[in-house]
Enzyme design. Structure first.
Site, mmCIF file in Angstrom:
data_model
loop_
_atom_site.group_PDB
_atom_site.id
_atom_site.type_symbol
_atom_site.label_atom_id
_atom_site.label_comp_id
_atom_site.label_asym_id
_atom_site.label_seq_id
_atom_site.Cartn_x
_atom_site.Cartn_y
_atom_site.Cartn_z
ATOM 1 C CB SER A 130 9.124 -1.837 2.152
ATOM 2 O OG SER A 130 9.258 -1.848 3.563
ATOM 3 C CE LYS A 184 6.151 -3.696 1.359
ATOM 4 N NZ LYS A 184 4.970 -3.682 2.146
ATOM 5 C CG HIS A 187 9.347 -6.589 3.320
ATOM 6 N ND1 HIS A 187 8.405 -5.868 4.030
ATOM 7 C CD2 HIS A 187 10.518 -5.942 3.505
ATOM 8 C CE1 HIS A 187 8.991 -4.836 4.611
ATOM 9 N NE2 HIS A 187 10.275 -4.856 4.305
ATOM 10 C CD GLU A 191 6.357 -4.727 8.308
ATOM 11 O OE1 GLU A 191 6.916 -4.352 7.261
ATOM 12 O OE2 GLU A 191 5.181 -4.419 8.588
HETATM 13 C C1 6PG Z 1 6.238 -1.461 4.735
HETATM 14 C C2 6PG Z 1 5.116 -1.887 5.644
HETATM 15 C C3 6PG Z 1 3.804 -1.378 5.119
HETATM 16 C C4 6PG Z 1 2.689 -1.343 6.154
HETATM 17 C C5 6PG Z 1 2.261 -2.700 6.618
HETATM 18 C C6 6PG Z 1 1.626 -2.701 7.980
HETATM 19 O O1 6PG Z 1 6.904 -2.354 4.255
HETATM 20 O O2 6PG Z 1 6.423 -0.258 4.553
HETATM 21 O O3 6PG Z 1 5.074 -3.264 5.731
HETATM 22 O O4 6PG Z 1 3.494 -2.103 3.984
HETATM 23 O O5 6PG Z 1 3.017 -0.518 7.205
HETATM 24 O O6 6PG Z 1 1.326 -3.144 5.677
HETATM 25 O O7 6PG Z 1 0.996 -3.910 8.069
HETATM 26 P P1 6PG Z 1 -0.030 -4.290 9.193
HETATM 27 O O8 6PG Z 1 -1.046 -3.185 9.278
HETATM 28 O O9 6PG Z 1 -0.622 -5.564 8.709
HETATM 29 O O10 6PG Z 1 0.764 -4.415 10.448
#
Ligand code: 6PG
Length: 469
Positions: A130, A184, A187, A191
């Protein structure tokens, strides 16, 4: 070309390229592989010294260039491509080699791949990364799961490249099989929840307080200097400053209000349902992305119904309550996600330590926040804590801010401003903290129409009543 390279990486898109350069910056030699010759050339050029960073389009050359046991990370889109890359590498690998999937793969896919490769003597790790492109370059949070012994080979590299919080690397071995991918996934669920809550508070300040983008920028930066300090609040404050380079005004006002999703938030909700763990702040964040996609229907419906007049509210009061409500609902969202993780850990045999997860989320990842230091301490004090809301250190934080969540939810309901994330967080809190809920009536109804039986408060046993006799 160096003798043998320490680390291999397949997939030289922006994440892969940045990750490999980060590995090299930290004193390890790294070799990249991608079918796209332009990406290979770009990495070699950016790496500057092929003794340290090299790359090829050819899988054989790539595998032969790595020291054993080979440590090969895949940063390719989740899904069939991961299987295809594994199949192409497999005939070239030796026993004990290690493949690490750094993408957002679905956790059952990781279990399947791990079992399949274990039969062939190859170790497989699901390691969520991430922090986006910048994180990959300068220090992400990494969430690895797989064989613990094999992890020892990967550990020095991951600890060197990961973000640091007070000198501690934001990576740790989390557990067997898909533990890393699962962590993750949650996570990302959290998010989604935090992003939804932030967007609601933005809407509220705009509609109720008539905040300009400059004021929003100042407010979010002030909040970011306090207990709400977090990556998402920080970038939100910066977004409000961004002028539109294609026209007048601010960019945020020109962006179409339809949010896309790649699926990790939805998976979190779906799996929480399977486990029987309530995560309504995450569920509603997924639903809101779906509602946002219905732009045309929303436009039509908007014309059909009257909206209440937005009630006048004192701006200073509004801002104070908004900060408190955001803090309250952030806590409740982390509480739900971590509750899910604790339960999944038992269900899937991950045996993850929640304090360790909170610890490696303190820097590098998208949900990093000052709050995570307090959350880490709460779970260090009591590693068996079923829910953050039961932590004595969180009672005061929640008690002192829930009043503002109540006031804003009722204000917004009267004014026709949707605050679904905040109201779901509040409702979850009110239900989770109620000794008695009205679900006795549901049990009576089930027994009435389906003889499903019920238990009683005052005596042991299972009962059935002929209700309509
Ligand atoms: C991270 C983000 C990354 C990605 C997401 C966006 O932890 O760096 O979460 O994994 O930007 O997958 O997810 P969506 O496209 O579903 O909003």
């Amino acid at each position: 070309m160096a003798d043998r390279y320490d680390f291999g990486l397949v997939g030289l898109g922006v994440m892969g390229r940045n990750f490999i350069l980060n590995v090299a910056d930290n004193g390890f030699t790294a070799f990249g592989n991608d079918l796209d010759a332009e990406k290979v050339a770009a990495l070699i050029e950016e790496g500057g010294d092929t003794q340290k960073v090299n790359a090829t389009t050819d899988a054989k050359t790539f595998v032969a260039a790595l020291s054993t046991p080979r440590k090969i990370m895949l940063l390719v889109p989740a899904g069939k491509i991961v299987d295809a890359v594994i199949e192409s590498l497999l005939p070239l690998l030796d026993k004990e080699d290690i493949i690490i999937d750094g993408g957002n793969s679905f956790f059952t896919d990781t279990d399947r791949r791990e079992a399949y490769l274990a039969e062939k003597g190859i170790h497989f790790f699901g390691a969520g990364v991430s922090g986006g492109a910048k994180g990959a370059r300068l220090g992400p949070s990494i969430m690895p799961g797989g064989n613990q012994e094999a992890y020892q080979h990967v550990k020095p590299i991951f600890e060197a490249v990961a973000a640091k919080y007070n000198g501690e690397p934001c990576v740790a071995y989390l557990g067997p099989k898909s533990a890393g991918n699962y962590v993750k996934m949650v996570h990302n669920g959290i998010e989604y929840g935090l992003m939804q809550l932030t967007s609601e508070i933005y809407d509220l300040l705009k509609k109720a307080g008539e905040y300009s983008n400059e004021e929003l920028h100042t407010t979010f930066s002030n909040w970011n200097a306090g207990r709400l300090q977090s990556f998402l609040v920080e970038i939100t404050s910066e977004i409000f400053e961004q002028k539109d380079n294609l026209g007048d005004g601010y960019l945020v006002d020109k962006i179409l209000d339809k949010a896309k999703q790649k699926g990790t938030g939805k998976w979190t909700s779906q799996n929480a349902m399977d486990l029987g763990i309530p995560v309504p702040s995450i569920d509603i964040a997924v639903s809101m992305r779906e509602i946002s996609a219905l732009k045309e229907e929303r436009r039509q419906a908007d014309k059909l119904y009257d909206r209440p007049i937005v009630e006048a509210i004192n701006k200073t009061e509004l801002e104070k309550m908004a900060e408190e409500a955001l803090y309250f609902s952030f806590i409740v969202t982390y509480a739900q996600g971590l509750h899910q993780l604790a339960d999944a850990s038992k269900e899937y045999g991950y045996d993850v330590d929640i304090a360790t997860i909170a610890k490696i989320w303190r820097a590098g990842c998208i949900i990093r926040a000052a709050l995570l230091a307090d959350i880490t301490e709460a779970f260090k004090t009591d590693s068996k804590l079923p829910n953050l809301l039961l932590s004595p250190t969180f009672v005061e934080k929640v008690q002192s801010t829930v009043g503002s969540a109540r006031a804003l939810v009722s204000y917004a309901a009267k004014s026709g401003i949707p605050l679904p994330g905040l109201s779901n967080s509040l409702t979850y809190f009110d239900a989770y903290t109620s000794t008695r809920l009205p679900l006795n009536l549901i049990q009576a109804q089930r027994d009435y129409f389906g003889s499903h039986t019920y238990e009683r408060l005052d005596r042991e046993g299972v009962f059935h009543t002929e209700w309509d006799d």
